[in-house]
Design an enzyme around this catalytic site. Structure first.
Site, PDB file in Angstrom:
ATOM      1  N   CYS A  34      32.517  34.063  35.832  1.00 25.98           N
ATOM      2  CA  CYS A  34      31.548  33.122  36.869  1.00 25.98           C
ATOM      3  C   CYS A  34      30.130  33.777  37.561  1.00 25.98           C
ATOM      4  CB  CYS A  34      32.559  32.699  37.458  1.00 25.98           C
ATOM      5  SG  CYS A  34      33.518  31.128  36.986  1.00 25.98           S
ATOM      6  N   HIS A  91      28.086  31.194  43.779  1.00 32.42           N
ATOM      7  CA  HIS A  91      28.435  30.665  42.346  1.00 32.42           C
ATOM      8  C   HIS A  91      29.300  28.969  43.103  1.00 32.42           C
ATOM      9  CE1 HIS A  91      30.598  29.506  39.555  1.00 32.42           C
ATOM     10  NE2 HIS A  91      31.673  30.475  39.936  1.00 32.42           N
ATOM     11  N   ASN A 141      30.892  23.257  37.497  1.00 31.10           N
ATOM     12  CA  ASN A 141      31.432  24.911  37.966  1.00 31.10           C
ATOM     13  C   ASN A 141      30.377  24.941  36.226  1.00 31.10           C
ATOM     14  OD1 ASN A 141      32.292  27.627  37.360  1.00 31.10           O
ATOM     15  ND2 ASN A 141      33.813  27.219  37.998  1.00 31.10           N
TER      16      ASN A 141
HETATM   17  N1  ACO Z   1      43.451  15.202  38.478  1.00 31.12           N
HETATM   18  C1  ACO Z   1      44.200  14.119  39.413  1.00 31.12           C
HETATM   19  N2  ACO Z   1      45.941  15.148  39.679  1.00 31.12           N
HETATM   20  C2  ACO Z   1      45.371  16.872  39.581  1.00 31.12           C
HETATM   21  C3  ACO Z   1      44.116  17.234  38.591  1.00 31.12           C
HETATM   22  C4  ACO Z   1      43.144  16.017  38.454  1.00 31.12           C
HETATM   23  N3  ACO Z   1      41.883  16.643  38.181  1.00 31.12           N
HETATM   24  N4  ACO Z   1      44.472  19.066  38.515  1.00 31.12           N
HETATM   25  C5  ACO Z   1      45.879  18.771  39.433  1.00 31.12           C
HETATM   26  N5  ACO Z   1      46.411  17.834  39.312  1.00 31.12           N
HETATM   27  C6  ACO Z   1      48.001  17.891  40.410  1.00 31.12           C
HETATM   28  C7  ACO Z   1      48.383  18.646  39.853  1.00 31.12           C
HETATM   29  O1  ACO Z   1      49.235  18.813  38.491  1.00 31.12           O
HETATM   30  C8  ACO Z   1      49.339  18.692  41.063  1.00 31.12           C
HETATM   31  O2  ACO Z   1      50.165  18.166  40.733  1.00 31.12           O
HETATM   32  P1  ACO Z   1      52.047  17.953  41.459  1.00 31.12           P
HETATM   33  O3  ACO Z   1      52.135  18.530  43.113  1.00 31.12           O
HETATM   34  O4  ACO Z   1      52.929  16.609  41.089  1.00 31.12           O
HETATM   35  O5  ACO Z   1      53.007  19.437  40.176  1.00 31.12           O
HETATM   36  C9  ACO Z   1      48.339  18.929  42.162  1.00 31.12           C
HETATM   37  O6  ACO Z   1      47.226  17.956  41.727  1.00 31.12           O
HETATM   38  C10 ACO Z   1      48.076  19.572  42.807  1.00 31.12           C
HETATM   39  O7  ACO Z   1      47.808  20.949  42.251  1.00 31.12           O
HETATM   40  P2  ACO Z   1      47.152  22.445  42.718  1.00 31.12           P
HETATM   41  O8  ACO Z   1      47.236  22.680  41.261  1.00 31.12           O
HETATM   42  O9  ACO Z   1      48.174  23.217  43.705  1.00 31.12           O
HETATM   43  O10 ACO Z   1      45.741  21.581  43.642  1.00 31.12           O
HETATM   44  P3  ACO Z   1      44.859  22.750  44.390  1.00 31.12           P
HETATM   45  O11 ACO Z   1      45.080  22.311  45.322  1.00 31.12           O
HETATM   46  O12 ACO Z   1      45.255  23.934  44.483  1.00 31.12           O
HETATM   47  O13 ACO Z   1      43.341  22.254  43.662  1.00 31.12           O
HETATM   48  C11 ACO Z   1      41.827  23.772  42.129  1.00 31.12           C
HETATM   49  C12 ACO Z   1      43.460  22.728  42.408  1.00 31.12           C
HETATM   50  C13 ACO Z   1      40.696  22.160  42.258  1.00 31.12           C
HETATM   51  C14 ACO Z   1      41.886  24.168  40.707  1.00 31.12           C
HETATM   52  C15 ACO Z   1      42.103  24.502  43.615  1.00 31.12           C
HETATM   53  O14 ACO Z   1      42.800  25.467  43.672  1.00 31.12           O
HETATM   54  C16 ACO Z   1      40.308  25.063  43.206  1.00 31.12           C
HETATM   55  O15 ACO Z   1      39.317  24.988  43.438  1.00 31.12           O
HETATM   56  N6  ACO Z   1      40.822  26.411  42.418  1.00 31.12           N
HETATM   57  C17 ACO Z   1      39.647  27.508  42.408  1.00 31.12           C
HETATM   58  C18 ACO Z   1      39.711  27.936  40.900  1.00 31.12           C
HETATM   59  C19 ACO Z   1      37.870  27.880  40.250  1.00 31.12           C
HETATM   60  O16 ACO Z   1      37.336  27.317  41.139  1.00 31.12           O
HETATM   61  N7  ACO Z   1      38.017  28.387  39.207  1.00 31.12           N
HETATM   62  C20 ACO Z   1      36.637  28.454  38.555  1.00 31.12           C
HETATM   63  C21 ACO Z   1      36.529  29.711  37.812  1.00 31.12           C
HETATM   64  S1  ACO Z   1      36.302  30.931  39.396  1.00 31.12           S
HETATM   65  C22 ACO Z   1      35.102  30.646  40.368  1.00 31.12           C
HETATM   66  O17 ACO Z   1      34.601  30.459  39.962  1.00 31.12           O
HETATM   67  C23 ACO Z   1      35.542  31.469  41.378  1.00 31.12           C
END
Ligand code: ACO
Length: 322
Positions: free
Chosen positions: A112, A249, A279
């Site tokens: 990224c 980004h 993304n």
């Molecule tokens: N739909 C519904 N529920 C979901 C989904 C989905 N698509 N995905 C995960 N869940 C659930 C999980 O299973 C979890 O359930 P549980 O509590 O029963 O175990 C719950 O939602 C919470 O999951 P988390 O992963 O803790 O959710 P979080 O609030 O951290 O959000 C996310 C997840 C959006 C991925 C966040 O962590 C994020 O944005 N991280 C950055 C990742 C990123 O941007 N990566 C890109 C590459 S690097 C970069 O570009 C910066």
């Protein structure tokens, strides 16, 4: 020499996949995806449509906006983590299809952060006097490396390409001279497990699929990009108030807003495309630049700050007098 962005281009595949579309085949919902990420939809490449096809379309668009003939180009740097083939570089395919028969073309791989890395490489070629006109591309087909059964990753990404043309101009010492003022790139390979693809030619002889610890990435993204921004401002003797536009980004609207808040920038000074593009990894910044330049938001003389973070981890920033 200073490198000036003289043209921007972009390309998005025709097919749009909405959150609702995803909710019909996965245990997810439009509300969950929008609340956590700000994403409403993403573009997905058609069968047979490759990263080089997207890159070529964005490249042609950028050259047209720069009013530059292909003959004037002496370097192509393409940022991608989803190349058409293991080798040769996707950049050389674009080179051939543009009809460019001199100079050099190569890929840069920093996930990224790829576009910031590629811009840094290109800018340094220009500063060193080794290139006059450089095409810098970010192009990805992340749809090909997603685990479409894994709701925690597949909802986050999309396909697309963006490109800019950099052109050398003598540094005249003027205060508001246009050009890339600084680039800063960083990596810390200890964070491999937080974001990686579980395959490759030398490990599994497969392409592999993207694996991510979302929370871990989020936590590091905010801290590392904030540090990169601080260094960029300090390096240029700037304060947050000097920045006209933040073009980050596009991974997650919550990360973008955290960065904007840190700079005290109002929402309308931040270019955000994540709602429509999701993304697109290395393509996200040049796609956002192309959109904001085309619709007249970015005006000559504006101070533009780019920042990115991705797998590796890699991260970085760039400051541009537009
Ligand atoms: N739909 C519904 N529920 C979901 C989904 C989905 N698509 N995905 C995960 N869940 C659930 C999980 O299973 C979890 O359930 P549980 O509590 O029963 O175990 C719950 O939602 C919470 O999951 P988390 O992963 O803790 O959710 P979080 O609030 O951290 O959000 C996310 C997840 C959006 C991925 C966040 O962590 C994020 O944005 N991280 C950055 C990742 C990123 O941007 N990566 C890109 C590459 S690097 C970069 O570009 C910066």
């Amino acid at each position: 020499q200073r490198s000036v962005i003289v043209g921007c281009g972009s390309y998005l595949p025709q097919h749009i996949l909405t959150n609702q579309d995803l909710a019909t085949r996965l245990d997810t919902s439009d509300e969950w995806i929008r609340d956590r990420t700000g994403i409403r939809q993403r573009h997905v490449a058609a069968e047979g449509e490759m990263t080089s096809d997207l890159a070529l379309a964005a490249a042609k668009d950028a050259l047209q906006s720069a009013e530059m003939p292909v003959e004037d180009l002496d370097l192509i740097v393409c940022a991608t983590s989803t190349p058409d083939e293991t080798f040769p570089a996707t950049a050389t395919r674009v080179q051939a299809r543009l009809g460019m028969t001199r100079g050099a073309a190569f890929d840069v791989q920093a996930v990224c952060s790829g576009f910031v890395y590629a811009l840094a490489v290109a800018d340094n070629f220009v500063r060193a006097g080794q290139a006059r006109n450089v095409l810098v591309i970010g192009a990805e087909t992340f749809s090909r490396i997603l685990d479409w059964e894994d709701r925690s990753t597949c909802v986050l990404f999309g396909d697309g390409a963006g490109a800019v043309v950099l052109s050398a101009q003598p540094h005249n010492g003027a205060d508001r001279q246009r050009g890339v003022l600084s680039t800063h790139i960083y990596s810390d390979g200890r964070h491999h497990d937080a974001l990686y693809v579980d395959g490759g030619p030398s490990s599994t002889q497969t392409t592999g699929l993207l694996r991510m610890q979302g929370r871990e990435v989020f936590r590091h993204a905010v801290v590392k990009m904030a540090a990169a921004i601080d260094t960029a401002l300090e390096h240029n003797g700037l304060t947050p108030g000097d920045i006209d536009w933040l073009v980050p980004h596009q991974a997650n609207i919550r990360i973008i807003e955290a960065m904007a808040k840190r700079l005290n920038l109002p929402r309308d000074r931040v270019v955000a495309t994540v709602d429509r593009h999701a993304n697109t990894s290395a393509a996200s910044i040049p796609l956002a630049l192309a959109e904001a330049s085309r619709d007249g938001r970015l005006q000559q003389g504006d101070l533009v700050l780019l920042e990115a973070m991705g797998g590796g981890f890699t991260w970085g920033s760039a400051v541009i007098r537009w």
